[in-house]
Design a protein around this motif. Structure first.
Motif, short mmCIF file in Angstrom:
data_model
loop_
_atom_site.label_atom_id
_atom_site.label_comp_id
_atom_site.label_asym_id
_atom_site.label_seq_id
_atom_site.Cartn_x
_atom_site.Cartn_y
_atom_site.Cartn_z
N MET A 97 -4.77 -11.27 -28.86
CA MET A 97 -5.67 -10.23 -28.36
C MET A 97 -4.85 -9.12 -27.69
SD MET A 97 -8.83 -9.27 -28.02
CE MET A 97 -9.79 -10.77 -28.29
N THR A 98 -5.17 -7.90 -28.03
CA THR A 98 -4.49 -6.73 -27.47
C THR A 98 -5.42 -6.00 -26.53
OG1 THR A 98 -3.13 -6.47 -29.45
CG2 THR A 98 -3.36 -4.55 -28.03
N VAL A 99 -4.89 -5.55 -25.41
CA VAL A 99 -5.68 -4.72 -24.49
C VAL A 99 -5.01 -3.36 -24.35
CG1 VAL A 99 -6.52 -6.72 -23.20
CG2 VAL A 99 -4.49 -5.51 -22.40
N VAL A 100 -5.81 -2.36 -24.08
CA VAL A 100 -5.32 -1.00 -23.87
C VAL A 100 -5.74 -0.55 -22.48
CG1 VAL A 100 -5.39 1.39 -24.64
CG2 VAL A 100 -5.43 -0.45 -26.33
N LEU A 101 -4.77 -0.08 -21.72
CA LEU A 101 -5.02 0.47 -20.39
C LEU A 101 -4.91 1.98 -20.44
CD1 LEU A 101 -2.65 -1.81 -18.26
CD2 LEU A 101 -4.91 -2.35 -19.11
N LYS A 102 -5.77 2.65 -19.69
CA LYS A 102 -5.72 4.11 -19.59
C LYS A 102 -5.81 4.47 -18.12
CE LYS A 102 -7.84 8.24 -21.65
NZ LYS A 102 -8.97 8.74 -22.49
N THR A 160 -0.99 5.53 -21.00
CA THR A 160 -1.67 4.55 -21.85
C THR A 160 -0.71 3.40 -22.13
OG1 THR A 160 -2.99 6.29 -22.88
CG2 THR A 160 -2.89 4.18 -24.02
N VAL A 161 -1.17 2.19 -21.92
CA VAL A 161 -0.36 1.00 -22.16
C VAL A 161 -1.13 0.06 -23.08
CG1 VAL A 161 0.86 -0.96 -21.14
CG2 VAL A 161 0.69 1.20 -19.87
N GLU A 162 -0.52 -0.28 -24.20
CA GLU A 162 -1.08 -1.29 -25.08
C GLU A 162 -0.29 -2.58 -24.85
OE1 GLU A 162 -0.74 -2.13 -29.68
OE2 GLU A 162 -2.08 -0.42 -29.32
N ALA A 163 -0.99 -3.67 -24.60
CA ALA A 163 -0.32 -4.91 -24.20
C ALA A 163 -0.90 -6.11 -24.94
CB ALA A 163 -0.46 -5.13 -22.70
N SER A 164 -0.01 -7.03 -25.27
CA SER A 164 -0.42 -8.30 -25.88
C SER A 164 0.59 -9.37 -25.51
CB SER A 164 -0.53 -8.17 -27.41
OG SER A 164 0.69 -7.73 -27.96
N LEU A 165 0.17 -10.62 -25.54
CA LEU A 165 1.09 -11.72 -25.25
C LEU A 165 2.18 -11.76 -26.31
CD1 LEU A 165 -1.47 -14.48 -24.22
CD2 LEU A 165 0.11 -13.25 -22.71
N HIS A 166 3.39 -12.18 -25.88
CA HIS A 166 4.56 -12.12 -26.76
C HIS A 166 5.49 -13.29 -26.40
CE1 HIS A 166 6.72 -9.87 -29.77
NE2 HIS A 166 7.76 -9.63 -29.00
N LEU A 222 4.70 -4.55 -24.63
CA LEU A 222 4.07 -3.34 -24.11
C LEU A 222 4.49 -2.12 -24.93
CD1 LEU A 222 4.63 -3.77 -20.25
CD2 LEU A 222 2.72 -4.61 -21.63
N HIS A 223 3.54 -1.32 -25.34
CA HIS A 223 3.79 -0.01 -25.91
C HIS A 223 3.21 1.01 -24.93
CE1 HIS A 223 5.31 -1.02 -29.96
NE2 HIS A 223 4.55 -2.10 -29.83
N LEU A 262 -9.49 -0.72 -18.57
CA LEU A 262 -8.90 -1.70 -19.47
C LEU A 262 -9.90 -1.97 -20.58
CD1 LEU A 262 -6.97 -4.92 -18.59
CD2 LEU A 262 -8.90 -5.04 -20.16
N VAL A 263 -9.45 -1.75 -21.81
CA VAL A 263 -10.30 -1.96 -22.98
C VAL A 263 -9.69 -3.07 -23.83
CG1 VAL A 263 -11.32 -0.93 -25.04
CG2 VAL A 263 -11.00 0.45 -22.96
N THR A 264 -10.48 -4.05 -24.19
CA THR A 264 -9.99 -5.14 -25.04
C THR A 264 -10.26 -4.78 -26.49
OG1 THR A 264 -10.49 -6.77 -23.34
CG2 THR A 264 -10.14 -7.60 -25.56
N GLN A 265 -9.23 -4.97 -27.33
CA GLN A 265 -9.42 -4.76 -28.76
C GLN A 265 -8.65 -5.83 -29.51
OE1 GLN A 265 -7.87 -0.81 -29.51
NE2 GLN A 265 -5.84 -1.63 -29.90
#
Length: 299
Positions: free
Chosen positions: A1-6, A30-36, A79-80, A290-293
């Motif tokens: 699951m990826t989340v995006v922060l703004k 903007t930060v896109e984050a997922s477990l890694h 993190l991107h 925080l938006v989950t996508q």
């Protein structure tokens, strides 16, 4: 699951509201984050430096520390990071990063903290709550930090228009702090405190003209910092003369921010100061989100 922060940018002080008044502005981290399997951080765009050492990255360090304080271990993240907030320009770039870290830790370490608790931690990281509060909640935040709590009041300011003038050169907060005196006379303290009170009255009642007048009444920091910003006095004189209600240094500078009438024309200002990047913006009413996508935009 990826989340995006703004996370929005912010301007602090607004003149005499030193270390206590912050306004969110519509430039975003903007930060896109997922477990890694391990920590991996990528920066995209002109407002972020190359990532030289993941282990010293502000977002990662801050997120891990918040999780640790609550007895949790934050698992590694990919993190991107992209940003519209220029670094070291007085627009809350570090505050936005700290707020992003708080949201990441809260989500991925399952801390279940309310925003007020995140504000307490973020303020302790920054040393004052003005930028982080505006980034968290949006709108305008007037705040007070004591040894054991942060108190705040929020105004939306939906009708306010701001002119943001960003110089091409950086000014580190540490340098801007170094020029401040270690003490003030009673007369200076009384005058600046009264100006700050009137500034808050203007913000609370939506009186842009009063806010603009008070923006030029500070004696705590502006008289000492203006000399660090080339062309600032000339810019302030001209923009106010052309109809801005008032102009102040944004945070520690070097960006200058003016409160302006909606009809204000920035064309002549841009011609006179071509080295400044000018933005006419409204207050950012939405704070950190925080938006989950499910699908990564970087995949």
């Amino acid at each position: 699951m990826t989340v995006v922060l703004k996370i929005p940018a912010s301007t602090a002080n607004v003149g005499p509201g030193f270390d206590s008044v912050g306004v969110a502005l519509p430039f975003y981290l903007t930060v896109e984050a997922s477990l890694h399997e391990s920590w991996e951080i990528h920066h995209e765009g002109p407002h972020l430096p190359a990532v030289e050492d993941v282990q010293t990255h502000l977002i990662m360090q801050t997120a891990k520390e918040l999780a640790r304080l609550h007895g949790k271990v934050l698992r590694p993240l990919l993190l991107h990071v992209t940003s519209e907030i220029p670094l070291a320009r007085g627009l809350g770039s570090s505050a936005a990063a700290i707020v992003a870290a708080c949201l990441l830790a809260n989500h991925f370490a399952e801390l279940a903290l309310e925003k007020d608790a995140l504000l307490e931690f973020a303020s302790s990281c920054e040393g004052h709550p003005d930028n982080v509060a505006a980034a968290l909640y949006g709108g305008c935040i007037v705040s007070y930090q004591s040894s054991d709590q942060v108190l705040y009041s929020r105004f939306e300011l939906p009708s306010f228009q701001w002119l943001v003038a960003i110089p091409p050169t950086e000014l580190k907060t540490e340098k801007a702090r170094q020029v401040l005196p270690t003490s003030y006379t009673r007369e200076q303290a009384v005058a600046s405190s009264a100006a700050a009170n009137m500034l808050v009255a203007g913000l609370a009642t939506g009186n842009a003209e009063l806010v603009g007048k008070m923006m030029g009444s500070d004696q705590f920091h502006e008289p000492y910092r203006m000399s660090l910003i080339p062309s600032s006095q000339e810019y302030k004189s001209i923009v106010n003369g052309l109809g801005a209600y008032g102009t102040a240094i944004s945070g520690a500078g070097p960006t200058l921010i003016s409160v302006i009438p909606p009809s204000f024309d920035v064309t002549s200002i841009q011609k006179k100061f071509p080295h400044f990047t000018l933005h006419k913006v409204s207050t950012a009413l939405r704070g950190a989100e925080l938006v989950t996508q499910k699908i990564s935009m970087f995949s």
